[in-house]
Design a protein around this motif. Sequence first.
Motif, PDB file in Angstrom:
ATOM      1  N   SER A 103      35.035  46.037  41.331  1.00  0.00           N
ATOM      2  CA  SER A 103      34.841  45.215  40.139  1.00  0.00           C
ATOM      3  C   SER A 103      35.366  43.813  40.397  1.00  0.00           C
ATOM      4  CB  SER A 103      35.556  45.843  38.945  1.00  0.00           C
ATOM      5  OG  SER A 103      36.935  45.938  39.201  1.00  0.00           O
ATOM      6  N   CYS A 104      34.970  42.899  39.560  1.00  0.00           N
ATOM      7  CA  CYS A 104      35.458  41.527  39.636  1.00  0.00           C
ATOM      8  C   CYS A 104      36.872  41.489  39.036  1.00  0.00           C
ATOM      9  CB  CYS A 104      34.515  40.595  38.889  1.00  0.00           C
ATOM     10  SG  CYS A 104      32.798  40.767  39.433  1.00  0.00           S
ATOM     11  N   ASP A 105      37.631  40.494  39.414  1.00  0.00           N
ATOM     12  CA  ASP A 105      39.000  40.441  38.905  1.00  0.00           C
ATOM     13  C   ASP A 105      39.023  39.884  37.489  1.00  0.00           C
ATOM     14  OD1 ASP A 105      39.908  37.563  40.987  1.00  0.00           O
ATOM     15  OD2 ASP A 105      38.868  37.633  39.061  1.00  0.00           O
ATOM     16  N   ALA A 106      40.223  39.775  36.937  1.00  0.00           N
ATOM     17  CA  ALA A 106      40.368  39.396  35.530  1.00  0.00           C
ATOM     18  C   ALA A 106      39.790  38.020  35.221  1.00  0.00           C
ATOM     19  CB  ALA A 106      41.845  39.452  35.129  1.00  0.00           C
ATOM     20  N   SER A 107      39.752  37.158  36.223  1.00  0.00           N
ATOM     21  CA  SER A 107      39.215  35.811  35.994  1.00  0.00           C
ATOM     22  C   SER A 107      37.720  35.746  36.280  1.00  0.00           C
ATOM     23  CB  SER A 107      39.958  34.798  36.870  1.00  0.00           C
ATOM     24  OG  SER A 107      39.744  35.079  38.235  1.00  0.00           O
ATOM     25  N   GLY A 108      37.131  36.888  36.591  1.00  0.00           N
ATOM     26  CA  GLY A 108      35.699  36.899  36.853  1.00  0.00           C
ATOM     27  C   GLY A 108      35.336  36.554  38.280  1.00  0.00           C
TER      28      GLY A 108
END
Length: 126
Positions: A103-108
């Motif tokens: 998945s992408c991280d929290a900041s996208g």
Amino acid sequence: QVQLVESGGGLVQPGGSLRLSCQASRSTLEYYAVAWFRQAPGKEREGVSCISVSGGSTYFADSVKGRFTSTRDNAKNTVYLQMNSLKPEDTAVYYCAIAFRRSCDASGGLGSPNYWGQGIQVPVSS
């Protein structure tokens, strides 16, 4: 070693559309989140989008939100960046990249990508 190859770039007029593709050398793309970056002349590289393994989560930079979309076809080992309503300020070299995460991280984003494509030119000009 994974090689990523971008295709689909080229000169486009303002307001036009392009679809970039990112294909991996091995059937590995289906296991990783994939991001697109770009670097305009004289500017730093910036993140454009990120898509999770399933394709169910996508993130976009504010500058392209509403104009760009990202999809993936894991059976074809390919991720796409559909770019619509292109502007001259979208002119850049576009890169795809993967990181060993689903998945992408929290900041996208992807954090620190593990592999990069060689980049492809997208000039937007009349």
